[in-house]
Structure formats: C-alpha cells, structure tokens
Design an enzyme around this catalytic site. Structure first.
Site, PDB file in Angstrom:
ATOM      1  N   GLY A 324     121.402  28.908  92.075  1.00  0.00           N
ATOM      2  CA  GLY A 324     122.739  29.290  91.642  1.00  0.00           C
ATOM      3  C   GLY A 324     123.680  28.105  91.723  1.00  0.00           C
ATOM      4  O   GLY A 324     123.280  26.959  91.529  1.00  0.00           O
ATOM      5  N   GLU A 325     124.959  28.389  91.971  1.00  0.00           N
ATOM      6  CA  GLU A 325     126.021  27.386  92.099  1.00  0.00           C
ATOM      7  C   GLU A 325     126.412  26.748  90.769  1.00  0.00           C
ATOM      8  O   GLU A 325     127.477  26.168  90.649  1.00  0.00           O
ATOM      9  CB  GLU A 325     125.629  26.255  93.077  1.00  0.00           C
ATOM     10  CG  GLU A 325     125.298  26.698  94.484  1.00  0.00           C
ATOM     11  CD  GLU A 325     124.924  25.526  95.381  1.00  0.00           C
ATOM     12  OE1 GLU A 325     124.949  24.360  94.916  1.00  0.00           O
ATOM     13  OE2 GLU A 325     124.585  25.767  96.552  1.00  0.00           O
ATOM     14  N   GLY A 326     125.546  26.815  89.757  1.00  0.00           N
ATOM     15  CA  GLY A 326     125.731  26.076  88.514  1.00  0.00           C
ATOM     16  C   GLY A 326     124.714  24.962  88.356  1.00  0.00           C
ATOM     17  O   GLY A 326     124.785  24.185  87.394  1.00  0.00           O
TER      18      GLY A 326
END
Length: 357
Positions: A324-326
């Site tokens: 996740g997070e980008g």
C-alpha cells in the site's frame, strides 16, 4: 461539489484516440510491438483530448489516512496507533513510499481524513520541501461496520468531497498525474467488503491476508466481511450508501480523488487493493471515470484482481506487492510516462527515412 464533479466527467475523446492510433501505426517500430503501452497511450490521448497527450508529470502522491472501528473485531494483529505512527514516518521521509517518491521525483501529500489517535509531531514545523500534512479529519475513525453503519451519509460525503478538493489543489499546483496512497490499520477489511458489494464476488474471494495474518485471523476476517454484507445489504447503485455502511474514510476520500481527477481530465494511477476498491465506488458514481484510471500494479490481495476485472483494467506490473502507501503506483509511473513519451519523441517512418514493410 460531488454532484457537479460527477456531472463534469465525460467519455474519452474518440477523435484524439483515433489520431493516437494512427500515429502509433507510423512510428519506427513494428505495429503492436510496445504491447500494453500502445493502448495506454491511446487512452491517455482520449482523456486529454489531444494527440499526443501531455506528459504525465509532475506526479503527486496523495496518501489518505483513516482508522476503522472494525479493528475491534480482531481482523489484524497490528495496534490502531500504528496508523498515526506511520503518518509521522511519512512526514519524516522514512517510509517506502518516500523512497520511491524520491526516486520518481513525485511530491507526497498526506491527508488525515479519519485518524483516531494523535499524530506524533503533527504540530511541529516540517521541511517545506518535504511531505506535507493536510488536516481534514471528518471523524476519528469509522464505527464498527458489523454493529452499525461505518459512517453516516453526511460523513461519507464529507470524505469524498475532501478527496475532490485535494485533487483540485494538486492539479491547480501543476500536477500532471495523481497517484493514490493510503494508510489505515485494518483497512483491507472494508476494502474487501466494498469489492464484494460492488463486484458481486463472494466474501472469501474478495478477502486477503492484508499484513500477513494467520489462518485463524483470516477466517475471522472473512466472517466479518460476510457479517457486514449481511447486516447492511449494500446497494451498488447507491455508491454513497455503500461507502457509508461498509467503507472507510480513506476509501471515500480516494473515491473523491479519482472523481476529481477524472473531471479535470487528469490521469490517476491506482495503487493496490484499497485504491481499486475506491475505484469501484468512483465508477459507480460515474462510469466514464474509468477512462482516467490506470492500474499501476496487481496487488497480492485477491480482491484487487476481482476489482480490476470488474473495472476492465489490466495492471501494468505484477510484483506480488501488498504494502500500500502508493508504492506500487510509484513503481509503475515510469511505464505510464514512457507510453506517452513515445508519442512525443519517436520518429515516424517518413521523418526518419526508414522503409516500411
């Protein structure tokens, strides 16, 4: 704001796409030799209404953060305070997303749309050139969706409109492409529930192991998703209602970011399972919003593949990521840029004096 944004979303420009296809056919390479990059460049031309489309730069990552009442059901071993602690890490530049953003030359904006605990150091002045924090907390985490609706409709709308505003601010500041990011302990559980609600797949097919839970926790997680779906019977024709009953604040805000980008004809590069679950909601609000979406990668979470299939999107890379997070979107960014740069910089057979077959 939500209604006017949805109303501004239009289909891809057919004339620009036809021009891009024609140009691809004249470039000094065999037709189709760039695989998925060719239809991607055509779609981006259609989004921009121009051939070639603008280079997708600079890039801006928007990380939306929120907590989840369903955490109380034991769907993850991680304590809820980690959400706020990781935000502090983002702001200090110490997370994986920061490393990848520096590599890609992308800005990082962290949006507190629903964090339940204080963010360490949030009141301290940060590096003006570093990641910035936007305070837009709608409420301190969602309610437990197995007991009641996670959000009221007004709260869900407020989070969606936060995402729309952030998209507009980033685009107004010059961003040529937006990348989705997220942070929220327990957020793969509402993601799975959203995916099941919008795509119709079974709870087990939509649910993965998130941060790597054991078999007992995974079984509990699937049961929680089933319980939430049974309690609320979310209607995919009412996307705001689905977000309110079984979504998260970061999911709703990401939905708004996608809608805001689509309304401004700017591509949005999707990260993992949280992003694609929000993309389903955005597509339910405005089917033409899919034209602005680029699937960055295939998350290891099984629900992500189900969501991408429902959206008709093929991911650009598949590395087994589930952070996740980008992070996955950032790794895919050079692929998107390369697809467009070909239309700008590669010579045609005529201009290069190269004989065609």
């Amino acid at each position: 704001m939500l209604e006017s944004t949805v109303a501004a979303i239009r289909p891809l420009d057919e004339a620009a796409m036809a021009a891009a296809r024609e140009l691809q056919g004249r470039l000094t390479k065999p037709a189709g030799s760039l695989g998925a990059l060719e239809p991607l460049s055509v779609r981006l031309a259609g989004l921009a209404g121009a051939c070639p489309p603008p280079l997708p730069e600079p890039a801006a990552v928007a990380i939306f953060a929120g907590d989840h009442g369903v955490h109380a059901q034991g769907v993850t071993p991680w304590p809820q305070e980690v959400t706020a602690q990781m935000i502090a890490n983002f702001l200090a530049g110490g997370a994986v997303v920061n490393a990848f953003a520096r590599q890609a030359g992308a800005s990082v904006t962290v949006v507190d749309v629903g964090v339940a605990t204080p963010i360490p150091g949030a009141d301290e002045p940060g590096d003006p050139a570093g990641p910035r924090l936007v305070a837009a907390n709608v409420r301190p985490g969602t309610r437990d969706m197995t007991v009641t609706a996670a959000l009221t409709r007004d709260e869900a709308r407020a989070a969606v409109e936060t995402g729309i505003r952030v998209a507009g601010e980033l685009i107004d500041a010059g961003a040529g492409i937006l990348l989705t990011g997220d942070m929220g302990i327990g957020n793969t559980t509402p993601s799975a529930t959203l995916i099941a609600a919008f795509s119709g797949v079974d709870a087990e097919a939509a649910t993965g192991r998130g941060t790597g839970v054991d078999d007992e926790t995974y079984a509990r997680k699937v049961a929680v998703v089933r319980a939430a779906l049974a309690r609320h019977e979310p209607d995919p024709a009412d996307p705001l209602g689905v977000l309110a009953t079984v979504g998260g604040l970061e999911h709703a805000a990401l939905t708004g970011l996608i809608l805001g980008a689509a309304a401004r004809r700017v591509p949005v590069l999707l990260d993992g399972v949280i992003a694609v679950s929000a993309a389903l909601a955005a597509a339910a609000f405005a089917p033409d919003a899919v034209g602005a979406m680029v699937a960055g990668h295939r998350s290891a979470e099984p629900g992500a593949t189900a969501a991408l299939r429902h959206l008709g999107l093929e991911p650009l890379i598949d590395l087994g990521l589930r952070l996740g997070e980008g992070t996955g979107a950032l790794l895919a960014l050079p692929v998107v840029t390369g697809a467009v740069r070909v239309l700008h910089e590669v010579a045609t057979f005529d201009s290069a004096g190269v004989a065609e077959k």
